[in-house]
Motif scaffolding. Sequence first.
Motif, PDB file in Angstrom:
ATOM      1  N   ARG A  79      51.536  81.285  36.473  1.00 12.71           N
ATOM      2  CA  ARG A  79      50.245  81.530  35.838  1.00 12.71           C
ATOM      3  C   ARG A  79      50.623  81.378  34.317  1.00 12.71           C
ATOM      4  O   ARG A  79      51.336  81.878  33.672  1.00 12.71           O
ATOM      5  N   LEU A  80      49.727  80.564  33.796  1.00 14.26           N
ATOM      6  CA  LEU A  80      49.981  80.225  32.321  1.00 14.26           C
ATOM      7  C   LEU A  80      49.008  81.413  31.498  1.00 14.26           C
ATOM      8  O   LEU A  80      47.833  81.384  31.675  1.00 14.26           O
ATOM      9  N   LYS A  81      49.819  82.084  31.098  1.00 14.55           N
ATOM     10  CA  LYS A  81      49.285  83.497  30.102  1.00 14.55           C
ATOM     11  C   LYS A  81      48.924  83.091  28.742  1.00 14.55           C
ATOM     12  O   LYS A  81      47.881  83.710  28.182  1.00 14.55           O
ATOM     13  N   SER A  82      49.637  82.181  28.268  1.00 16.51           N
ATOM     14  CA  SER A  82      49.408  81.616  26.762  1.00 16.51           C
ATOM     15  C   SER A  82      50.064  80.465  26.697  1.00 16.51           C
ATOM     16  O   SER A  82      50.356  79.873  27.642  1.00 16.51           O
ATOM     17  N   ALA A  83      50.006  79.882  25.326  1.00 15.79           N
ATOM     18  CA  ALA A  83      50.558  78.623  25.323  1.00 15.79           C
ATOM     19  C   ALA A  83      52.028  78.525  25.427  1.00 15.79           C
ATOM     20  O   ALA A  83      52.808  77.333  25.589  1.00 15.79           O
ATOM     21  N   THR A  84      52.711  79.895  25.239  1.00 14.43           N
ATOM     22  CA  THR A  84      54.235  79.922  25.235  1.00 14.43           C
ATOM     23  C   THR A  84      54.712  81.093  26.544  1.00 14.43           C
ATOM     24  O   THR A  84      55.835  80.840  26.585  1.00 14.43           O
ATOM     25  N   GLN A  85      53.776  81.380  27.254  1.00  9.47           N
ATOM     26  CA  GLN A  85      54.063  82.546  28.167  1.00  9.47           C
ATOM     27  C   GLN A  85      53.579  82.256  29.402  1.00  9.47           C
ATOM     28  O   GLN A  85      52.430  81.973  29.921  1.00  9.47           O
ATOM     29  N   LEU A  86      54.571  82.263  30.475  1.00  8.91           N
ATOM     30  CA  LEU A  86      54.229  81.847  31.893  1.00  8.91           C
ATOM     31  C   LEU A  86      54.711  83.372  32.522  1.00  8.91           C
ATOM     32  O   LEU A  86      55.657  84.005  32.385  1.00  8.91           O
ATOM     33  N   GLU A  87      53.976  83.345  33.735  1.00  7.99           N
ATOM     34  CA  GLU A  87      54.331  84.465  34.645  1.00  7.99           C
ATOM     35  C   GLU A  87      54.406  83.828  36.246  1.00  7.99           C
ATOM     36  O   GLU A  87      53.443  83.294  36.622  1.00  7.99           O
ATOM     37  N   ALA A  88      55.594  84.143  36.580  1.00  7.18           N
ATOM     38  CA  ALA A  88      55.992  83.620  38.059  1.00  7.18           C
ATOM     39  C   ALA A  88      55.190  84.417  39.204  1.00  7.18           C
ATOM     40  O   ALA A  88      55.349  85.478  39.167  1.00  7.18           O
ATOM     41  N   VAL A  89      54.290  83.738  40.027  1.00  4.91           N
ATOM     42  CA  VAL A  89      53.589  84.365  41.141  1.00  4.91           C
ATOM     43  C   VAL A  89      53.794  83.988  42.270  1.00  4.91           C
ATOM     44  O   VAL A  89      54.099  82.906  42.646  1.00  4.91           O
ATOM     45  N   ALA A  90      53.682  84.753  43.130  1.00  2.81           N
ATOM     46  CA  ALA A  90      53.703  84.538  44.684  1.00  2.81           C
ATOM     47  C   ALA A  90      52.170  84.763  45.346  1.00  2.81           C
ATOM     48  O   ALA A  90      51.801  85.768  45.160  1.00  2.81           O
ATOM     49  N   LEU A  91      51.558  83.688  46.143  1.00  2.72           N
ATOM     50  CA  LEU A  91      50.539  83.818  46.660  1.00  2.72           C
ATOM     51  C   LEU A  91      50.484  83.916  48.114  1.00  2.72           C
ATOM     52  O   LEU A  91      51.375  83.401  48.722  1.00  2.72           O
ATOM     53  N   ARG A  92      49.387  84.400  48.785  1.00  4.43           N
ATOM     54  CA  ARG A  92      49.563  84.859  50.310  1.00  4.43           C
ATOM     55  C   ARG A  92      48.166  84.268  50.950  1.00  4.43           C
ATOM     56  O   ARG A  92      47.227  84.424  50.466  1.00  4.43           O
ATOM     57  N   TRP A  93      48.300  83.530  51.949  1.00  3.38           N
ATOM     58  CA  TRP A  93      47.071  83.167  52.753  1.00  3.38           C
ATOM     59  C   TRP A  93      46.794  84.035  54.011  1.00  3.38           C
ATOM     60  O   TRP A  93      47.879  83.977  54.740  1.00  3.38           O
ATOM     61  N   ASP A  94      45.734  84.666  54.255  1.00  5.09           N
ATOM     62  CA  ASP A  94      45.619  85.511  55.337  1.00  5.09           C
ATOM     63  C   ASP A  94      44.802  84.932  56.396  1.00  5.09           C
ATOM     64  O   ASP A  94      44.325  85.504  57.435  1.00  5.09           O
ATOM     65  N   GLY A  95      44.578  83.447  56.253  1.00  6.12           N
ATOM     66  CA  GLY A  95      43.630  82.890  57.490  1.00  6.12           C
ATOM     67  C   GLY A  95      42.153  82.696  56.834  1.00  6.12           C
ATOM     68  O   GLY A  95      41.367  81.822  57.383  1.00  6.12           O
ATOM     69  N   THR A  96      41.885  83.483  55.721  1.00  2.00           N
ATOM     70  CA  THR A  96      40.443  83.358  55.177  1.00  2.00           C
ATOM     71  C   THR A  96      40.746  82.901  53.809  1.00  2.00           C
ATOM     72  O   THR A  96      39.745  82.228  53.292  1.00  2.00           O
ATOM     73  N   SER A  97      41.426  83.599  52.735  1.00  2.00           N
ATOM     74  CA  SER A  97      41.629  83.073  51.474  1.00  2.00           C
ATOM     75  C   SER A  97      42.960  83.379  50.902  1.00  2.00           C
ATOM     76  O   SER A  97      43.791  83.965  51.535  1.00  2.00           O
ATOM     77  N   TRP A  98      43.187  82.916  49.702  1.00  2.00           N
ATOM     78  CA  TRP A  98      44.383  82.926  48.991  1.00  2.00           C
ATOM     79  C   TRP A  98      44.279  84.136  47.903  1.00  2.00           C
ATOM     80  O   TRP A  98      43.271  84.375  47.408  1.00  2.00           O
ATOM     81  N   SER A  99      45.228  85.111  48.026  1.00  2.00           N
ATOM     82  CA  SER A  99      45.412  86.041  47.064  1.00  2.00           C
ATOM     83  C   SER A  99      46.855  86.138  46.545  1.00  2.00           C
ATOM     84  O   SER A  99      47.767  85.881  47.180  1.00  2.00           O
ATOM     85  N   GLN A 100      46.930  86.956  45.204  1.00  2.00           N
ATOM     86  CA  GLN A 100      48.243  87.245  44.768  1.00  2.00           C
ATOM     87  C   GLN A 100      48.862  88.153  45.296  1.00  2.00           C
ATOM     88  O   GLN A 100      48.315  89.341  45.580  1.00  2.00           O
ATOM     89  N   GLU A 101      49.990  88.028  45.948  1.00  2.00           N
ATOM     90  CA  GLU A 101      50.719  88.967  46.737  1.00  2.00           C
ATOM     91  C   GLU A 101      51.813  89.673  45.599  1.00  2.00           C
ATOM     92  O   GLU A 101      51.865  90.875  45.781  1.00  2.00           O
ATOM     93  N   SER A 102      52.579  89.010  44.760  1.00  2.00           N
ATOM     94  CA  SER A 102      53.431  89.548  43.909  1.00  2.00           C
ATOM     95  C   SER A 102      53.820  88.663  42.492  1.00  2.00           C
ATOM     96  O   SER A 102      53.032  87.915  42.615  1.00  2.00           O
ATOM     97  N   THR A 103      54.229  89.238  41.643  1.00  2.00           N
ATOM     98  CA  THR A 103      54.865  88.821  40.677  1.00  2.00           C
ATOM     99  C   THR A 103      56.412  88.426  40.931  1.00  2.00           C
ATOM    100  O   THR A 103      56.996  89.382  41.333  1.00  2.00           O
ATOM    101  N   LEU A 104      57.037  87.360  40.385  1.00  2.00           N
ATOM    102  CA  LEU A 104      58.340  87.164  40.785  1.00  2.00           C
ATOM    103  C   LEU A 104      59.144  87.643  39.481  1.00  2.00           C
ATOM    104  O   LEU A 104      58.394  87.904  38.353  1.00  2.00           O
ATOM    105  N   PRO A 105      60.553  87.792  39.640  1.00  2.00           N
ATOM    106  CA  PRO A 105      61.415  88.235  38.496  1.00  2.00           C
ATOM    107  C   PRO A 105      61.169  87.512  37.412  1.00  2.00           C
ATOM    108  O   PRO A 105      60.960  86.237  37.510  1.00  2.00           O
ATOM    109  N   ALA A 106      61.575  87.894  35.885  1.00  2.00           N
ATOM    110  CA  ALA A 106      61.055  86.899  34.784  1.00  2.00           C
ATOM    111  C   ALA A 106      62.369  85.905  34.920  1.00  2.00           C
ATOM    112  O   ALA A 106      63.438  86.276  35.322  1.00  2.00           O
ATOM    113  N   ASN A 107      61.972  84.848  34.368  1.00  2.00           N
ATOM    114  CA  ASN A 107      62.808  83.612  34.373  1.00  2.00           C
ATOM    115  C   ASN A 107      63.288  82.922  35.607  1.00  2.00           C
ATOM    116  O   ASN A 107      64.468  82.494  35.812  1.00  2.00           O
ATOM    117  N   SER A 108      62.550  83.273  36.564  1.00  2.00           N
ATOM    118  CA  SER A 108      63.066  82.867  38.045  1.00  2.00           C
ATOM    119  C   SER A 108      62.629  81.592  38.258  1.00  2.00           C
ATOM    120  O   SER A 108      63.194  80.688  39.089  1.00  2.00           O
TER     121      SER A 108
END
Length: 264
Positions: free
Chosen positions: A96-125
């Motif tokens: 996820r692009l949080k700013s021009a210089t900041q990123l957040e690694a994310v994991a999304l999950r599909w449950d058969g109906t929609s995508w949602s964010q399940e978690s964030t990954l460790p920094a710099n992964s």
Amino acid sequence: MPSHHPTSRPRWESRRAPLLAVLAATVVTGALVLAGPPGGPMASAASATEPGAVGTPGSAASRAGQWQPLPLPVAKGDLTAVAALSDSRAWAVGYRLKSATQLEAVALRWDGTSWSQESTLPANSFPQALAVRSATDIWTVGSASAHWDGSTWTTHKLDRDPAGNVVPDAVATASDGTAWTVGRAMARSVKDGVPAVQAWDGKSWHRQSLPDVGKGELSAVTVVAPDDVWAAGAAYAADDKAPQTALLLHWDGSSWKRVTAPGP
């Protein structure tokens, strides 16, 4: 989005399931989208959640068999990999692009109906590839390797390689819990890289001895069984003007051997 390491590129794979998920790492009307096959569960969900969108029931696009966009909980950013266990269980990783210089690694999950964010990954992964064995056994690799046990991501260092920094491009898991990651080890640049394979034994990553193939890289790995693993990539020619050749390696449970691969 700029690449996060030299020659990085999105990866995706499906996991023995009727669901095919194709990654669309682009910004569409300000939102990232994953696309599902026409008529599949993902397409149905898109039609149900986005009335009036292209591909809604009865539309010309839907009748023509077009891929359907799905809304995601990431407004701006980059998705790099997706894997599915079934038509109601799939995961995607990216940033996820949080700013021009900041990123957040994310994991999304599909449950058969929609995508949602399940978690964030460790920094710099910086996840670039994804392997899903179960909901409690997920690996990502990129600038680091990280494992999801169903509640927490844990970073695990790759084994040291005498050829230089290891840059993984793909990851896969076996039924016995072993994981394999392939890519290249390089001291200065991509041109200096040599193919690299590492295996997870349940406690740590271990560098694998490979046949001497010179400069090159591995970009894909498939596990058929714990003693039947295939890695594919390219071997670089000594002369920069000469073409690359296909590189195919096979693990038989005791050693890696090069297998003749068809050109070009």
